[in-house]
Write a protein that holds these residues in place. Structure first.
Motif, short mmCIF file in Angstrom:
data_model
loop_
_atom_site.label_atom_id
_atom_site.label_comp_id
_atom_site.label_asym_id
_atom_site.label_seq_id
_atom_site.Cartn_x
_atom_site.Cartn_y
_atom_site.Cartn_z
N GLU A 1 0.87 -1.11 0.31
CA GLU A 1 -0.06 0.01 0.00
C GLU A 1 0.98 1.30 0.08
OE1 GLU A 1 -3.33 -0.19 -0.33
OE2 GLU A 1 -3.12 -2.32 -0.31
N GLU A 2 1.76 1.26 0.62
CA GLU A 2 2.73 2.32 0.75
C GLU A 2 3.53 2.64 -0.36
OE1 GLU A 2 3.63 4.54 3.67
OE2 GLU A 2 2.03 3.57 4.68
N ALA A 3 3.54 1.83 -1.16
CA ALA A 3 4.31 1.87 -2.50
C ALA A 3 3.59 2.48 -3.51
CB ALA A 3 5.08 0.65 -2.97
N GLY A 4 2.37 2.42 -3.40
CA GLY A 4 1.54 3.08 -4.44
C GLY A 4 1.33 2.30 -5.67
N VAL A 5 1.26 0.80 -5.29
CA VAL A 5 1.09 -0.27 -6.48
C VAL A 5 -0.27 -0.52 -6.15
CG1 VAL A 5 2.14 -2.13 -7.34
CG2 VAL A 5 3.60 -0.72 -6.48
N SER A 6 -1.29 -0.26 -7.05
CA SER A 6 -2.52 -0.93 -6.77
C SER A 6 -2.85 -2.32 -7.30
CB SER A 6 -3.57 0.11 -7.22
OG SER A 6 -3.26 0.47 -8.59
N HIS A 7 -3.58 -2.95 -6.54
CA HIS A 7 -3.36 -4.30 -6.91
C HIS A 7 -4.79 -4.84 -6.37
CE1 HIS A 7 -1.91 -3.72 -2.63
NE2 HIS A 7 -2.46 -5.02 -2.65
N VAL A 8 -5.16 -6.17 -6.92
CA VAL A 8 -6.22 -6.90 -6.80
C VAL A 8 -5.93 -7.69 -5.30
CG1 VAL A 8 -7.84 -8.72 -7.27
CG2 VAL A 8 -7.14 -6.99 -8.95
N ASP A 9 -5.05 -8.28 -5.38
CA ASP A 9 -4.72 -9.12 -4.09
C ASP A 9 -3.17 -9.65 -4.31
OD1 ASP A 9 -4.74 -10.33 -1.64
OD2 ASP A 9 -6.67 -11.73 -2.25
N TRP A 10 -2.40 -10.46 -3.26
CA TRP A 10 -1.15 -10.65 -3.34
C TRP A 10 -0.80 -12.14 -2.52
CZ3 TRP A 10 1.48 -10.53 1.50
CH2 TRP A 10 0.80 -10.15 2.19
N THR A 11 0.36 -12.60 -2.88
CA THR A 11 0.98 -13.47 -1.93
C THR A 11 2.41 -13.30 -2.03
OG1 THR A 11 0.66 -16.09 -1.47
CG2 THR A 11 0.93 -15.49 -3.58
N ARG B 1 4.28 -12.11 -5.36
CA ARG B 1 3.34 -12.17 -6.54
C ARG B 1 1.84 -11.49 -6.24
NH1 ARG B 1 5.93 -17.09 -5.77
NH2 ARG B 1 6.87 -17.79 -7.44
N LEU B 2 1.58 -10.64 -7.19
CA LEU B 2 0.52 -9.78 -7.06
C LEU B 2 0.00 -9.66 -8.46
CD1 LEU B 2 0.87 -6.77 -8.10
CD2 LEU B 2 2.44 -6.57 -6.19
N GLU B 3 -1.59 -9.72 -8.35
CA GLU B 3 -2.32 -9.27 -9.37
C GLU B 3 -2.66 -7.72 -9.53
OE1 GLU B 3 -6.92 -10.03 -10.94
OE2 GLU B 3 -6.04 -11.53 -9.56
N LEU C 1 0.77 -11.49 -11.47
CA LEU C 1 -0.16 -12.65 -11.83
C LEU C 1 -1.17 -12.14 -13.03
CD1 LEU C 1 -1.02 -13.96 -8.28
CD2 LEU C 1 0.43 -15.18 -10.01
N PRO C 2 -1.66 -13.02 -13.93
CA PRO C 2 -2.60 -12.53 -14.75
C PRO C 2 -3.78 -12.02 -14.35
CG PRO C 2 -1.83 -14.98 -15.16
CD PRO C 2 -1.33 -14.56 -13.85
N ALA C 3 -4.80 -11.30 -15.10
CA ALA C 3 -5.66 -10.68 -14.56
C ALA C 3 -6.79 -11.79 -14.20
CB ALA C 3 -6.27 -9.79 -15.67
N GLY C 4 -7.54 -11.76 -13.08
CA GLY C 4 -8.61 -12.81 -12.65
C GLY C 4 -8.11 -13.71 -11.84
N SER C 5 -6.56 -13.88 -11.65
CA SER C 5 -6.02 -15.00 -10.99
C SER C 5 -6.81 -15.39 -9.47
CB SER C 5 -4.50 -14.69 -10.32
OG SER C 5 -3.94 -14.62 -11.81
N PHE C 6 -7.01 -14.11 -8.89
CA PHE C 6 -7.57 -14.45 -7.46
C PHE C 6 -9.13 -15.03 -7.65
CE2 PHE C 6 -3.71 -12.71 -6.40
CZ PHE C 6 -3.29 -13.25 -5.19
N ASP C 7 -9.88 -14.35 -8.64
CA ASP C 7 -11.08 -14.76 -8.61
C ASP C 7 -11.36 -16.34 -9.31
OD1 ASP C 7 -12.15 -12.27 -8.05
OD2 ASP C 7 -12.36 -11.51 -10.28
N ARG C 8 -10.24 -16.44 -10.30
CA ARG C 8 -10.15 -17.93 -10.78
C ARG C 8 -9.91 -19.11 -9.54
NH1 ARG C 8 -8.35 -15.55 -14.98
NH2 ARG C 8 -6.16 -15.89 -14.46
#
Length: 121
Positions: free
Chosen positions: A1-11, A26-28, A72-79
């Motif tokens: 969050e502090e880095a300004g890298v907007s993302h869907v989710d991460w691991t 790894r982040l989407e 990660l590819p778009a939709g990774s966490f939803d899939r």
């Protein structure tokens, strides 16, 4: 969050490259993120330096930059979630863990096949 890298989710997890331990994040990325993995890695590394003196010391004292960022590819966490639902997973098992995910979770997150193909095989 502090880095300004907007993302869907991460691991993230500790991995080893050669003989060197690294933190592999790894982040989407959020749709429309205007930069790639390299810039995301630079921003996250700088944020970690600001937030954690030990992280800064790794670079300053030992010349180490142990962060690896992979999009990660778009939709990774939803899939991933849809696959778990289709497999009958309990609510607590619908999202992958943020820290130290297993190889199976990482592989599932990287899989771009349609959900129906993921469930049937």
């Amino acid at each position: 969050e502090e880095a300004g890298v907007s993302h869907v989710d991460w691991t993230a997890r500790k991995e080893v490259e050669g003989n060197t331990p690294v933190l592999h994040l790894r982040l989407e990325p959020a749709p429309g993120l205007p930069f790639g993995e390299e810039e995301a890695g630079r921003r996250i590394h700088q944020a970690l330096r600001r937030l954690d003196q030990g992280w800064a010391d790794m670079e300053d004292m030992a010349g180490l930059r142990p962060l690896r960022v992979t999009f990660l590819p778009a939709g990774s966490f939803d899939r991933y979630t849809a696959r778990k639902v289709a497999e009958g997973a309990e609510l607590a098992h619908l999202k992958p863990v943020h820290m130290n995910a297993t190889d199976a979770v990482i592989t599932a997150l990287q899989d771009t096949r349609p959900v129906e193909d993921l469930v049937t095989g």
